[in-house]
Scaffold this motif. Structure first.
Motif, mmCIF file in Angstrom:
data_model
loop_
_atom_site.group_PDB
_atom_site.id
_atom_site.type_symbol
_atom_site.label_atom_id
_atom_site.label_comp_id
_atom_site.label_asym_id
_atom_site.label_seq_id
_atom_site.Cartn_x
_atom_site.Cartn_y
_atom_site.Cartn_z
ATOM 1 N N LYS A 41 49.103 -52.992 -21.364
ATOM 2 C CA LYS A 41 48.802 -54.280 -20.747
ATOM 3 C C LYS A 41 47.555 -54.831 -21.442
ATOM 4 C CE LYS A 41 50.441 -52.539 -16.275
ATOM 5 N NZ LYS A 41 51.606 -53.406 -16.049
ATOM 6 N N ASP A 42 47.634 -56.054 -21.935
ATOM 7 C CA ASP A 42 46.573 -56.597 -22.782
ATOM 8 C C ASP A 42 45.190 -56.529 -22.137
ATOM 9 O OD1 ASP A 42 48.692 -57.107 -24.377
ATOM 10 O OD2 ASP A 42 48.309 -59.242 -24.649
ATOM 11 N N ARG A 43 45.066 -57.029 -20.913
ATOM 12 C CA ARG A 43 43.762 -57.079 -20.266
ATOM 13 C C ARG A 43 43.390 -55.784 -19.564
ATOM 14 N NH1 ARG A 43 43.656 -63.142 -17.438
ATOM 15 N NH2 ARG A 43 43.860 -64.346 -19.383
ATOM 16 N N GLU A 44 44.376 -55.178 -18.915
ATOM 17 C CA GLU A 44 44.088 -53.944 -18.167
ATOM 18 C C GLU A 44 43.821 -52.762 -19.089
ATOM 19 O OE1 GLU A 44 46.521 -55.972 -17.714
ATOM 20 O OE2 GLU A 44 46.747 -56.551 -15.610
ATOM 21 N N GLY A 45 44.552 -52.707 -20.219
ATOM 22 C CA GLY A 45 44.296 -51.656 -21.191
ATOM 23 C C GLY A 45 44.938 -50.320 -20.899
ATOM 24 N N TYR A 46 46.023 -50.304 -20.124
ATOM 25 C CA TYR A 46 46.754 -49.056 -19.882
ATOM 26 C C TYR A 46 48.239 -49.364 -19.785
ATOM 27 C CZ TYR A 46 46.192 -50.823 -15.073
ATOM 28 O OH TYR A 46 46.174 -51.611 -13.949
ATOM 29 N N THR A 47 49.060 -48.321 -19.931
ATOM 30 C CA THR A 47 50.510 -48.485 -19.830
ATOM 31 C C THR A 47 50.925 -48.436 -18.364
ATOM 32 O OG1 THR A 47 50.840 -46.101 -20.116
ATOM 33 C CG2 THR A 47 50.920 -47.444 -22.100
ATOM 34 N N SER A 48 52.133 -48.881 -18.086
ATOM 35 C CA SER A 48 52.627 -48.893 -16.714
ATOM 36 C C SER A 48 52.645 -47.487 -16.127
ATOM 37 C CB SER A 48 54.048 -49.481 -16.673
ATOM 38 O OG SER A 48 54.627 -49.298 -15.398
ATOM 39 N N PHE A 49 52.183 -47.356 -14.877
ATOM 40 C CA PHE A 49 52.199 -46.054 -14.208
ATOM 41 C C PHE A 49 53.627 -45.572 -13.961
ATOM 42 C CE2 PHE A 49 47.992 -47.672 -12.522
ATOM 43 C CZ PHE A 49 47.229 -46.800 -13.272
ATOM 44 N N TRP A 50 54.588 -46.498 -13.974
ATOM 45 C CA TRP A 50 55.969 -46.148 -13.673
ATOM 46 C C TRP A 50 56.763 -45.757 -14.925
ATOM 47 C CZ3 TRP A 50 55.694 -45.574 -8.766
ATOM 48 C CH2 TRP A 50 54.895 -46.421 -7.996
ATOM 49 N N ASN A 51 56.126 -45.852 -16.091
ATOM 50 C CA ASN A 51 56.833 -45.541 -17.338
ATOM 51 C C ASN A 51 56.789 -44.044 -17.598
ATOM 52 O OD1 ASN A 51 57.765 -45.258 -19.970
ATOM 53 N ND2 ASN A 51 56.868 -47.175 -20.659
ATOM 54 N N ASP A 52 57.935 -43.375 -17.384
ATOM 55 C CA ASP A 52 57.999 -41.938 -17.624
ATOM 56 C C ASP A 52 58.739 -41.615 -18.923
ATOM 57 O OD1 ASP A 52 60.506 -42.687 -16.872
ATOM 58 O OD2 ASP A 52 60.778 -41.148 -15.334
ATOM 59 N N CYS A 53 58.928 -42.619 -19.761
ATOM 60 C CA CYS A 53 59.676 -42.437 -21.010
ATOM 61 C C CYS A 53 58.780 -42.417 -22.241
ATOM 62 C CB CYS A 53 60.707 -43.551 -21.190
ATOM 63 S SG CYS A 53 61.884 -43.725 -19.842
#
Length: 290
Positions: A62-74
């Protein structure tokens, strides 16, 4: 590890001749022999030095947040697949030669190419190469994805796990000036995040994905630029491909997804036998599409 094909969703409204083909194939084959990190035709700057793993992570952040989705398990297993593809693109590894005997991609082992002593210049890739080189007997593509992810019941093989991959890749991107480092508080804990600072670098990765299935589309997968083709497959396997298509118009989105579905419907065992193919790329694709 999630090895099944993910469903492609529909976006809701509102939100030449034989000679020429042969010449194109020869040109593409010649291009594959060049060191992919000598430069980049799309950009001569930092973007030309991004690895496949870094590109996929960048698509997922995420551009501003700087982390990947917590729901992405792939994305964890996807990044390990990216490493194998990157090593294959750099001519460091290949699948064992089966001679006249036909064997499926899933049954062939990864072997180190003879002229691959030179370091990759990337700590994660060099670490993966060290494991692959020292393993006897050799392992297959799916086995290596699982081993590098730490998904094994054999305690003697836990040493092959590559740890903190996302954080290490993010730090690489910080060093390249693409990301920065911040701390965010999430009620019960603090987390290091890496917002995007060089938006132009990420835009180029997004455009590369879009162009591959739109303006630069080829009906024959093996005639698509190998690095771009790998990015499409691994962005899908890591569940971040939708992020690259979000800015498209509805019509372009539908066309892009149609062509992605076409790529997902190919038979990797057939594609790897065609001219100008890379067996490591198709071996990784086969592992994620099974």
């Amino acid at each position: 590890m999630a090895m099944k094909r993910q469903a492609l969703t529909r976006r809701k409204r509102g939100d030449e001749g034989g000679a020429a083909a042969a010449a194109a194939d020869e040109g593409a084959a010649a291009a594959d022999e060049r060191d992919p990190f000598d430069g980049d035709e799309d950009s001569g700057g930092k973007y030309g030095r991004l690895t496949l793993m870094e590109e996929v992570l960048l698509l997922g952040l995420k551009d501003r947040e700087g982390y990947t989705s917590f729901w992405n398990d792939c994305i964890s297993s996807g990044l390990r697949g990216c490493m194998l593809m990157e090593l294959g693109l750099r001519n460091k590894i290949e699948l064992e030669d089966t001679g006249m005997k036909k064997r499926s991609l899933g049954s062939r082992r990864i072997v180190v190419k003879e002229k691959s002593e030179r370091a990759c210049g990337d700590v994660l890739l060099d670490e993966a190469m060290k494991h692959i080189r020292s393993t006897d007997p050799p392992e297959g593509v799916q086995e290596w994805i699982e081993l590098l992810s730490g998904e094994t019941w054999n305690p003697l093989k836990l040493k092959y796990q590559l740890r903190n991959v996302r954080e290490r890749l993010a730090k690489n991107l910080v060093e390249k000036g693409v990301l920065t480092t911040e701390k965010q508080n999430f009620l019960l804990f603090d987390m290091t995040t890496h917002p995007v600072t060089d938006s132009a670098a990420k835009d180029r990765v997004v455009k590369k994905v879009q162009d591959t299935v739109l303006s630069k589309w080829q009906n024959e997968p093996n005639r698509i630029d190998k690095r771009a083709l790998s990015l499409i497959y691994m962005a899908h396997a890591s569940d971040v491909l939708e992020n690259a298509f979000a800015p498209l118009s509805d019509d372009d989105y539908e066309l892009a997804m149609k062509r992605v579905r076409e790529l997902l419907d190919v038979d990797p065992d057939v594609e790897c036998t065609k001219p100008n193919s890379n067996d490591i790329i198709w071996g990784v694709v086969a592992a994620f599409l099974k």
